[in-house]
Design an enzyme around this catalytic site. Structure first.
Site, PDB file in Angstrom:
ATOM      1  CB  CYS A  67      -0.875  -0.064   1.043  1.00 16.73           C
ATOM      2  SG  CYS A  67      -2.233   1.268   0.949  1.00 16.73           S
ATOM      3  CG  HIS A  72      -4.129  -3.245   2.425  1.00 22.56           C
ATOM      4  ND1 HIS A  72      -3.177  -2.764   3.451  1.00 22.56           N
ATOM      5  CD2 HIS A  72      -4.684  -2.315   2.048  1.00 22.56           C
ATOM      6  CE1 HIS A  72      -3.182  -1.661   3.462  1.00 22.56           C
ATOM      7  NE2 HIS A  72      -4.151  -1.225   2.633  1.00 22.56           N
ATOM      8  CD  GLU A 128      -2.073  -6.091   4.817  1.00 24.10           C
ATOM      9  OE1 GLU A 128      -1.373  -6.383   3.917  1.00 24.10           O
ATOM     10  OE2 GLU A 128      -2.218  -4.879   5.323  1.00 24.10           O
TER      11      GLU A 128
END
Lengths: 251, 196
Positions: free
Chosen positions: B77, B178, B180
């Protein structure tokens, strides 16, 4: 193409989900983390956890739950309920929440939005608005719909947008719990007049209601609670239906 | 495996640590030069504002350090944006690992909301980061600035226009989205990065 999002909302009191006893075959449907994980596995795009506890002790339990969600679930989640100042936001973000939603506190003191945005960025700040339509138009309400503010929905949403909010979560009190569909006209007016995403809430009863929220209401996301908790609509089946109806969803 | 996550003044850094933990990796969050240099993998994550992040990195000498790392590095990001030449956000010079500018989304129509927020699809995923990918996979984005398609683009996404969802040059990898927060698809990308 950016997908329309489906967002289950979980009400949490003293660390336990309030609705959702009838959900699937989960052994601990009362555990918000386990319920959240089940939704995530079914294809929910995001989760919202609302703290409806009033006590200080309950707030601590909620923050602990947020930590568990962050550790165990790999999709974004928003937390809300009882956020009245920047310190509350900081505490919940530190516990691992991706976004916070503010409602009454922002109506009472709109500068809270600017403060959140300045400290943590727009993407963190969801402004939730509960509004009711009467002969005079749409009016915003405080405290879960008990106190009228006299402020117009569209005007307040515009202000929140201009103050830097990342998303608007609009709940129609006329439609909430009635299961006859979302407030598509008001949604479309919000969606076309704001520069930030709009989440539809209140009124989901059938799968076609979600389709209408996207096609007629032009919403970017749709949120619901009881239809998911009571297993009336499965998230996977809903998304398969939406895809067939021509709405782009993540499958 | 020894994984270090760069500690700086950006938000949402812990979600990367959690995601790595779910893959069985206990990463260390650090701004210590030696620890970062010695790590097998370095992740440069975060969410935040470019000019504030850059001045923080410069004050601590982390800008030079990151540029000179030799092991596989993954920017996420704002991490991806900071690895580029310059950002329109705060009009700031960045690390210059990827010689490409970071631009602000300019909406063309009412339905173009900024930030670009939500799940969008990867197109033409290449490079080892996307081993096993066919294109069309959904990943989670939240951003108002983007990297245009350039010679280092290894996956594209369509929003307002095609932009770089991921970049790769030598030992440097970066994603605008992202991983994650991108469910099982994101986990595969992180695992691919760890297995490079």
């Amino acid at each position: 193409m950016l997908a329309k999002r489906i967002i289950p909302c979980l009400d949490v009191k003293d660390g336990q989900t309030v609705k959702g006893t009838n959900f699937l075959n989960l052994r601990h449907a009362g555990d918000p983390v386990e319920l959240g994980r089940a939704y995530s596995e079914q294809g929910a795009d995001e989760l919202v956890f609302l703290d409806i506890t009033a006590s200080h002790e309950g707030r601590k339990t909620f923050a602990q739950m947020v930590q568990r969600v962050a550790a165990e679930i790999s999709i974004p989640f928003t937390v809300g309920g009882g956020i009245s100042e920047l310190a509350d936001v900081e505490r919940l973000l530190a516990a691992g929440a991706d976004k916070v939603s503010v409602n009454s506190s922002a109506l009472r003191r709109p500068e809270l939005i600017d403060e959140i945005v300045r400290h943590f960025g727009s993407q963190v700040c969801v402004v939730a608005i509960d509004a009711r339509q009467d002969e005079t138009g749409w009016t915003c309400y405080l405290n879960g719909g008990r106190v009228s503010t006299g402020r117009g929905l569209f005007e307040w949403a515009r202000e929140a947008n201009d103050r830097g909010a990342g998303e608007i979560l609009f709940t129609s009190m006329n439609h909430d719990g009635v299961k006859t569909g979302f407030a598509c006209e008001a949604l479309a007016r919000l969606a076309t007049s704001l520069s930030i995403p709009v989440i539809a809430s209140g009124g989901a009863g059938e799968m076609s209601h979600f389709r209408d929220a996207f096609t007629l209401g032009l919403a970017d996301a749709a949120l619901a609670a009881s239809v998911f908790h009571f297993g009336e609509i499965g998230i996977k089946e809903l998304k398969t239906y939406l895809r067939k109806e021509g709405t782009n969803v993540r499958l | 495996m020894n994984v270090a996550v760069v500690k700086y003044n950006a938000g949402n850094i812990y979600s990367v640590l959690h995601a790595l933990q779910r893959l069985g990796v206990d990463a260390v969050l650090t701004d210590d030069a030696e620890t970062l240099k010695r790590a097998d993998r370095v992740i440069f994550p975060g969410q935040g504002e470019a000019s504030h992040a850059m001045s923080y990195l410069r004050e601590r000498g982390l800008d030079c350090l990151i540029r000179e790392l030799k092991q596989p590095v993954l920017g996420i990001c704002i991490g991806q944006q900071l690895m580029c030449r310059h950002s329109e956000e705060g009009d700031v010079d960045c690390l210059g690992i990827f010689d490409v500018p970071v631009l602000r989304f300019r909406p063309q129509e009412a339905q173009h909301k900024v930030p670009h927020m939500g799940w969008n699809q990867l197109e033409r995923p290449a490079a080892s980061l996307f081993r096993g990918f066919l294109g069309g996979e959904f990943v989670y984005f939240v951003h108002s600035f983007y990297v245009p398609v350039c010679p280092w683009t290894v996956a594209e996404t369509q929003y307002i226009e095609s932009f770089s969802a991921a970049l790769h040059r030598d030992n440097f990898y970066a994603t605008q989205f992202h991983p994650e927060k991108s469910g099982s698809v994101g986990e595969r990308i992180l695992r691919n990065f760890l297995e490079l």
